[in-house]
Design a protein around this motif. Structure first.
Motif, mmCIF file in Angstrom:
data_model
loop_
_atom_site.group_PDB
_atom_site.id
_atom_site.type_symbol
_atom_site.label_atom_id
_atom_site.label_comp_id
_atom_site.label_asym_id
_atom_site.label_seq_id
_atom_site.Cartn_x
_atom_site.Cartn_y
_atom_site.Cartn_z
ATOM 1 N N GLY A 77 0.085 -0.249 -4.324
ATOM 2 C CA GLY A 77 -0.858 -1.330 -4.583
ATOM 3 C C GLY A 77 -0.473 -2.626 -3.893
ATOM 4 O O GLY A 77 -1.322 -3.319 -3.325
ATOM 5 N N ILE A 82 -3.465 -7.648 -7.062
ATOM 6 C CA ILE A 82 -2.518 -6.765 -7.734
ATOM 7 C C ILE A 82 -1.406 -7.580 -8.385
ATOM 8 O O ILE A 82 -0.893 -7.228 -9.450
ATOM 9 N N SER A 141 -2.567 -4.509 -0.891
ATOM 10 C CA SER A 141 -3.204 -5.774 -1.279
ATOM 11 C C SER A 141 -3.135 -6.838 -0.196
ATOM 12 O O SER A 141 -4.061 -7.628 -0.033
ATOM 13 N N LEU A 148 2.682 0.985 -8.046
ATOM 14 C CA LEU A 148 2.698 -0.463 -7.793
ATOM 15 C C LEU A 148 3.075 -0.765 -6.348
ATOM 16 O O LEU A 148 2.533 -1.693 -5.741
#
Length: 473
Positions: free
Chosen positions: A311, A364, A315, A308
């Motif tokens: 990500g 995301i 993003s 995460l």
């Protein structure tokens, strides 16, 4: 006798009881297990380090159990029946734990020896603890009922209801222990029938300053039905700022729907409103459960955190984590931690709640919000004791001010620690405006009225199911 000295007296007698109980079981085991005589036992006490260690370890062990039971929290006005049940329960639980940890590995001649050891430890611990407690509590309650000991109390109200309440308290036998030091009027132009009988300390608008300037332990709310709307204001000041016990005479509707609970048979049936929703041992278990589950969650989610984080970083420009000031227990601010799910400067125009089609949310971020993954760093908030796993969701001061303009009782939620998930989140979901926040509030109010470890577990289970089924709002 003041509270500190009385608490020290209870602690001292409990420590002595635990030490004597250890002495009893030690002697009993020497006689029944080894057939030792008095001289042998005396010599063993001097040279056996386990005996000396037990004289220090056992009192500490039992004091911890008594503390977790909440026994030392309420010093004055103890119920002797409740004290009996509490002492008996802790004696049973403590003896079972002690027996299986320290005694079960002894060399036992017959199975009956187990029963003998257990009964000896339980009986000595219970009787040596309860008898001194009963004597102290009986003496203190006698002094309270005779008026020798009292609690500084003020009356909220000044009309005929307040006068009647004051006269009832002064005339009732035995005494409730309330030493009325003054009263507070609702406003300057309120009807005043207590003038000349008690000092007027001020008005409801200055209640916080009055409590700060005076030694107040209890507030008795004496308002007629038309003024009961002010109860919320009194509760907010007394609980969120000063942790003071409140009592009020029940109305007819309270009697009909069963809100009246009192342990005093001979006194007026006051409703007691206390700022503590869980007992000390329940709070301890809840906190231990929070720490254990948070540590497990952080360990298991570590690989996901890494994915995460990458990500979020890819993003859009900006930090991986987003920190925002929220209001926690007793109005104390703290920084809540989330994975950043919006573009940087998403609130440059001022505070704004997110909505379903919010264009400030990154790709995301939308995925994380769908499964509430952006909230998972809050397990670190739980470890820092800013939050709990279950509790009302913490809000920003800006929105608290908006909510309390229309629902002033919201501040009651500040009596308990905020949580990662809540009954409001389960039943309602995310709020997109103040109106929805107020609508969700009723579920959080229900939570604090039904707060328990069992309720927390149910909410956690339903939260997981909602996330997995994507049913959350």
């Amino acid at each position: 006798m003041n509270k500190k000295r009385l608490r020290l007296l209870y602690l001292t007698t409990d420590i002595l009881a635990a030490a004597l109980s250890w002495l009893c079981i030690y002697i009993f085991r020497k006689i029944t297990g080894e057939g030792a005589d008095v001289a042998t036992i005396r010599q063993a006490m001097v040279h056996d380090y386990k005996f000396v260690l037990g004289l220090f370890a056992c009192p500490l062990y039992w004091i911890v159990l008594h503390t977790l039971s909440g026994y030392y929290t309420k010093i004055y006005g103890k119920s002797r029946l409740e004290e009996l049940v509490t002492t008996l329960g802790i004696a049973v639980i403590g003896t079972l734990i002690f027996f299986f940890v320290f005694i079960l590995d002894d060399i036992i001649k017959t199975p009956n020896d187990y029963i003998k050891y257990f009964l000896c430890l339980f009986t000595s611990q219970f009787l040596l603890t309860y008898i001194p407690r009963l004597c102290i509590t009986t003496n203190i309650n006698r002094k309270i009922h005779s008026g020798q000991i009292g609690f500084p109390t003020i009356i909220a109200g000044s009309d005929g209801i307040a006068l009647q309440t004051y006269e009832t308290l002064m005339q009732q036998t035995p005494s409730s222990g309330n030493q009325i030091t003054g009263y507070v009027k609702i406003s300057e132009d309120s009807e005043d029938q207590l003038s000349g009988k008690l000092p007027c300390l001020g008005t409801l608008a200055t209640l916080s300053e009055i409590i700060t300037a005076n030694p107040v332990e209890e507030i008795i709310i004496a308002l007629h039905n038309g003024q009961r709307k002010y109860i919320n204001d009194i509760i907010m000041v007394a609980h969120t700022q000063h942790q003071i016990t409140l009592t009020l005479l029940p109305g007819t509707q309270d009697l009909l729907i069963g809100h009246v609970k009192t342990a005093h048979v001979l006194n007026e049936p006051f409703i007691t409103i206390t700022p503590r929703y869980l007992s000390v041992w329940q709070e301890f278990i809840k906190r231990s459960f929070d720490i254990f589950c948070s540590l497990i969650a952080i360990i298991l989610l570590s690989p996901l955190y890494l994915v995460l984080a990458i990500g979020v970083k890819m993003s859009s420009p900006g930090p991986v984590f987003y920190k925002q000031e929220r209001i926690g227990l007793h109005g104390k601010p703290f920084n809540i931690i989330k994975f950043r799910s919006m573009y940087v400067d998403a609130e440059k125009s001022g505070p704004m709640l997110s909505s379903k089609d919010d264009n400030r949310i990154t790709k995301i971020g939308r995925f994380m919000r769908q499964y509430r993954l952006d909230e998972t760093p809050q397990f670190f908030n739980v470890l820092r004791n800013d939050m709990s796993l279950v509790g009302p969701r913490p809000e920003r001061q800006y929105y608290i001010d908006k909510i309390t303009e229309r629902a002033p009782y919201y501040t009651l939620l500040l009596d308990i620690k905020p949580g990662i998930t809540s009954w409001g989140e389960v039943k309602y979901g995310y709020a997109e405006n103040v109106e929805q926040m107020i609508e969700r509030l009723r579920w959080d109010m229900l939570y604090i009225e039904n707060m328990s470890l069992q309720m927390d577990l149910k909410i956690l289970i339903y939260t997981v199911l909602i996330i997995l089924k994507k049913e959350g709002k």
